[in-house]
Design a protein around this motif. Sequence first.
Motif, mmCIF file in Angstrom:
data_model
loop_
_atom_site.group_PDB
_atom_site.id
_atom_site.type_symbol
_atom_site.label_atom_id
_atom_site.label_comp_id
_atom_site.label_asym_id
_atom_site.label_seq_id
_atom_site.Cartn_x
_atom_site.Cartn_y
_atom_site.Cartn_z
ATOM 1 N N LEU A 442 12.937 26.370 68.363
ATOM 2 C CA LEU A 442 11.942 27.154 69.094
ATOM 3 C C LEU A 442 10.542 26.792 68.616
ATOM 4 C CD1 LEU A 442 13.428 30.786 69.237
ATOM 5 C CD2 LEU A 442 13.705 28.915 70.862
ATOM 6 N N ALA A 443 9.589 26.797 69.531
ATOM 7 C CA ALA A 443 8.203 26.561 69.136
ATOM 8 C C ALA A 443 7.658 27.750 68.356
ATOM 9 C CB ALA A 443 7.346 26.306 70.384
ATOM 10 N N ASP A 444 8.125 28.932 68.691
ATOM 11 C CA ASP A 444 7.674 30.156 68.012
ATOM 12 C C ASP A 444 8.869 31.097 67.902
ATOM 13 O OD1 ASP A 444 6.378 32.319 66.980
ATOM 14 O OD2 ASP A 444 5.158 32.744 68.759
ATOM 15 N N TYR A 445 9.184 31.497 66.670
ATOM 16 C CA TYR A 445 10.357 32.349 66.445
ATOM 17 C C TYR A 445 9.997 33.838 66.461
ATOM 18 C CZ TYR A 445 12.764 28.060 65.091
ATOM 19 O OH TYR A 445 13.321 26.818 65.103
ATOM 20 N N TRP A 446 8.707 34.156 66.543
ATOM 21 C CA TRP A 446 8.293 35.561 66.548
ATOM 22 C C TRP A 446 8.482 36.132 67.950
ATOM 23 C CZ3 TRP A 446 7.321 39.018 62.899
ATOM 24 C CH2 TRP A 446 6.749 40.238 63.285
ATOM 25 N N ILE A 447 9.264 37.199 68.051
ATOM 26 C CA ILE A 447 9.497 37.821 69.350
ATOM 27 C C ILE A 447 9.103 39.290 69.284
ATOM 28 C CG2 ILE A 447 11.335 36.218 69.964
ATOM 29 C CD1 ILE A 447 13.381 38.342 69.281
ATOM 30 N N LYS A 448 8.855 39.882 70.458
ATOM 31 C CA LYS A 448 8.395 41.276 70.477
ATOM 32 C C LYS A 448 9.067 42.021 71.622
ATOM 33 C CE LYS A 448 4.253 40.460 73.288
ATOM 34 N NZ LYS A 448 4.631 39.153 73.785
ATOM 35 N N SER A 449 8.973 43.321 71.550
ATOM 36 C CA SER A 449 9.556 44.176 72.578
ATOM 37 C C SER A 449 9.013 43.780 73.953
ATOM 38 C CB SER A 449 9.225 45.639 72.269
ATOM 39 O OG SER A 449 9.824 46.479 73.214
ATOM 40 N N GLY A 450 9.905 43.658 74.914
ATOM 41 C CA GLY A 450 9.513 43.203 76.250
ATOM 42 C C GLY A 450 9.918 41.770 76.520
ATOM 43 N N ASP A 451 10.100 40.984 75.430
ATOM 44 C CA ASP A 451 10.622 39.628 75.591
ATOM 45 C C ASP A 451 12.111 39.681 75.929
ATOM 46 O OD1 ASP A 451 8.152 38.611 74.943
ATOM 47 O OD2 ASP A 451 8.667 38.170 72.860
ATOM 48 N N HIS A 452 12.637 38.554 76.383
ATOM 49 C CA HIS A 452 14.075 38.426 76.618
ATOM 50 C C HIS A 452 14.593 37.201 75.856
ATOM 51 C CE1 HIS A 452 13.592 41.401 79.763
ATOM 52 N NE2 HIS A 452 14.915 41.420 79.929
ATOM 53 N N VAL A 453 15.679 37.385 75.156
ATOM 54 C CA VAL A 453 16.357 36.255 74.515
ATOM 55 C C VAL A 453 17.396 35.733 75.498
ATOM 56 C CG1 VAL A 453 17.790 35.495 72.578
ATOM 57 C CG2 VAL A 453 16.026 37.228 72.204
ATOM 58 N N MET A 454 17.275 34.452 75.842
ATOM 59 C CA MET A 454 18.173 33.820 76.795
ATOM 60 C C MET A 454 19.096 32.856 76.047
ATOM 61 S SD MET A 454 16.706 35.291 79.371
ATOM 62 C CE MET A 454 17.594 34.561 80.732
ATOM 63 N N MET A 455 20.337 32.731 76.521
ATOM 64 C CA MET A 455 21.282 31.821 75.869
ATOM 65 C C MET A 455 22.357 31.391 76.850
ATOM 66 S SD MET A 455 23.076 34.753 73.528
ATOM 67 C CE MET A 455 21.512 35.653 73.443
ATOM 68 N N GLU A 456 23.036 30.303 76.515
ATOM 69 C CA GLU A 456 24.191 29.838 77.272
ATOM 70 C C GLU A 456 25.443 30.026 76.426
ATOM 71 O OE1 GLU A 456 23.850 25.837 78.546
ATOM 72 O OE2 GLU A 456 22.443 26.278 80.163
ATOM 73 N N VAL A 457 26.502 30.512 77.053
ATOM 74 C CA VAL A 457 27.760 30.781 76.360
ATOM 75 C C VAL A 457 28.866 29.959 77.017
ATOM 76 C CG1 VAL A 457 29.464 32.542 75.805
ATOM 77 C CG2 VAL A 457 27.030 33.108 75.754
ATOM 78 N N SER A 458 29.649 29.276 76.174
ATOM 79 C CA SER A 458 30.761 28.498 76.717
ATOM 80 C C SER A 458 31.912 28.475 75.723
ATOM 81 C CB SER A 458 30.315 27.064 77.033
ATOM 82 O OG SER A 458 30.029 26.380 75.821
ATOM 83 N N CYS A 459 33.053 28.012 76.224
ATOM 84 C CA CYS A 459 34.233 27.855 75.374
ATOM 85 C C CYS A 459 34.918 26.551 75.767
ATOM 86 C CB CYS A 459 35.168 29.045 75.555
ATOM 87 S SG CYS A 459 36.526 29.079 74.377
ATOM 88 N N GLN A 460 34.100 25.534 76.026
ATOM 89 C CA GLN A 460 34.614 24.302 76.621
ATOM 90 C C GLN A 460 35.558 23.531 75.706
ATOM 91 O OE1 GLN A 460 30.622 23.000 77.791
ATOM 92 N NE2 GLN A 460 31.386 22.742 79.864
ATOM 93 N N ASP A 461 35.377 23.633 74.393
ATOM 94 C CA ASP A 461 36.250 22.917 73.468
ATOM 95 C C ASP A 461 37.043 23.896 72.610
ATOM 96 O OD1 ASP A 461 34.083 23.884 72.181
ATOM 97 O OD2 ASP A 461 33.686 22.113 70.969
#
Length: 845
Positions: A442-461
Amino acid sequence: MPNSRPRPRRGARSGAGAAGRDELVSRSLQSAEHCLGAQDFGTAYAHYLLVLSLAPELKDDAKETFQYTLFRWAEELDALNRTQDLLGCYEQALELFPDDEVICNSMGEHLFRMGFRDEAAGYFHKAVKLNPDFSDAKENFYRVANWLVERWHFIMLNDTKRNTIYNAAIQNAVCLGSKSVLDIGAGTGILSMFAKKAGAHSVYACELSKTMYELACDVVAANKMEAGIRLLHMKSLDIEIPKHIPERVSLVVTETVDAGLFGEGIVESLIHAWEHLLLQPKTRGENGNCEKYGKVIPASAVIFGMAVECAEIRRHHRVGTKNVAGICLPTNVKFQSPACSSVDAEETVEPYTTEKMNRVPGGYLALTECFEIMTVDFNNLQELKSLATKKPGKIGVPVIKEGILDAVVVWFVLQLDDEHSLSTSPSEETCWEQAIYPVHDLADYWIKSGDHVMMEVSCQDCYLRIQNISVFGSEREVGTGKNFTQDKDLLSLGSEAELCSALANLQTNKPDAVEQTCILESTEIALLNNSLYHEGFKMAMRKVLSSLTPEKLCQAMDTQCQNEMSCGSEESNSEESIPEPFYVLDVSEGFSILPIIAGTLGQVKPYSSVEKDQHRITLDLISEANHFPKETLEFWLRHVEDESAVLQRPKSDKLWSIIILDVIEPSGLIQQEIMEKAAISRCLLQSGGKIFPQYVLMFGLLVESQTLVEESAVQGTERTLGLNIAPFINQFQVPIRVFLDLSSLPCIPLSKPVELLRLDLMTPYLNTSNREVKVHICKSGQVTAIPFWYHMYLDDEIRLDTSSEASHWKQAAVVLDNPIQVEMGEELVLNVQHHKSNVSITVKQ
């Protein structure tokens, strides 16, 4: 080498055959002795093999000489990489001397070096059983016991809640008609025995580990169930009907789940079980006897996650400094821990690490609410099959607290049946750890209320993977360029201005800059983040080099060093004016930038012993970024034929000024053969040269800790619901627990820290192998363990503490077999023994 050969014993023999045998034995003994004198160990070994096969009565006389011959011949075979011949020799030797603990231990050492850890541990265990006082075998066994019987077996068997819930679910299933049972990954066989006690007619159990299989056989027999439980030493994927079990079963029970749920192969094994070993599942709304249908315990699972701030996770998975003791870490070098490796990585590694979050040093801060990641129905074959092929799913989670985004913590609820469930949440009192997915890129690891953490989830292997983590807010988008461009559905450049900006940034990058991703172990990243460690070494090295240099020359070197760091190196006007450099050798384990730091201290020729190519490339790039002259840093293993010869002279007529040794393992134990390495190092130092560290003090204290007791041995039969398991698995208990964090270990200190041992690498005559230490009791209680750690003295003033908050080292503890009641004001006497790398601490009664 023994200086006398065995002679045939006299006795009454008759016939030409006996005379011929005696003549052959006598000649072979003479030939063997001649070959030993000529150091022809292979031929000598062959002769001894013939002698002892023909004349077994000579075994006692020949034993010592035979061992010597075997070990020397094995060393030659090892050096020639003749692995099969080496193992064959040991197998022949063990046929002659099946109960020889020295040969067993040596066989284990060779196997361990070859990477056969399970097999090696088995030989070490046998050697200890043959001779419980054999120190070398005990040390070897303690170090590898985790590969024989992993420590979590003890912890889980002591978890009464887990045992009770599994037992209740199995009882329910059997009572409802599931009378034929297969236990996949049986371990000690506890689930199989629950099924048998519940009234199952047929119980089958498979276990791949040879040690655990044999242990389960002993446990089942001790509980008088060997007639009702058939144990199979194999993977469930290899079970065939009717070859191994007569027919399909109505119930599969398993706990082949790890902290990330899927890491022990439960999906693959259950797909195979549904297709080949289980009866067909009951369809919804269908009635009838459960014996006619198949089902699985656990029935399903729900996986949860939570984004957290955690300094301890951060310092082990993210390099948080750009400058280490004056050395600049360039932007074209990216450090990652193995847990950050992508699914495309060359090496197959678990995409997560594990922590017991309620015991993580410094604690953690939840930045999001807990959120559901996925559910899985273990009784649905199509759903299990789709897991491996399903495209990554996208999850967005609102931030509720501001902080530094360090990791996504994952746990699950295992639904055994409609009534019974187990949670591995950090808020539960459970034997389970949680899976940790460190956040990186990440360019900036500081997050605050109102932000959203986005991610991808898989079980391909068949591993749960959480990747492409990014942060979105009302005014910003934080993530890697790679992630943005890969995920067009989730991310897109919103305007022409943003596109121009992105292109401008790309154009400002140096087209010829070499980018290097360097994978480091989490302990190596924590070490890189430890500024006190590197500053301490820099100061200590400077003092040694200054003491070896005339004052004016030292000042000139300092000036030259400063000029090089600010302006880059320049060619000297005259090669003759360059003094002979000081040679510094760093033989630290793993990745180390100490040689580069040494190179900033003047006319120094530093040597690094790193082995991995990516580590060498990375060190070269760091050297280049810090304007080191080309070839300043040498990689020492390129100059020696094998790793065992790493402690050599830099040139035939030169000696080392400084040799840096790794004395303490990250686990908290003393490195193996460290005193032997120190002895060699002392012979290779120039006058006034130093070994780092110069000496080490070991400290310890007395504590009462039920946690350490339960993590080291199964406590009686109550925890295992009356089943007799403890005496069998406790054969594999190890008195020393490693990788501990004393700052967060649940314990009550009963004394103040005391010095237990001194290891002097420069002046070994100050060391003692046996010492008694009096410890004053400050608080009444039961002494259950003695945690210990080290102060490493680079010199008399500069000290590194392996128990400090910034330390990359963990601590260890001796766990007593039986607690000792103590009262405040009393004194307890500890007997501390140091043999090779093994330290034993016992309480003198």
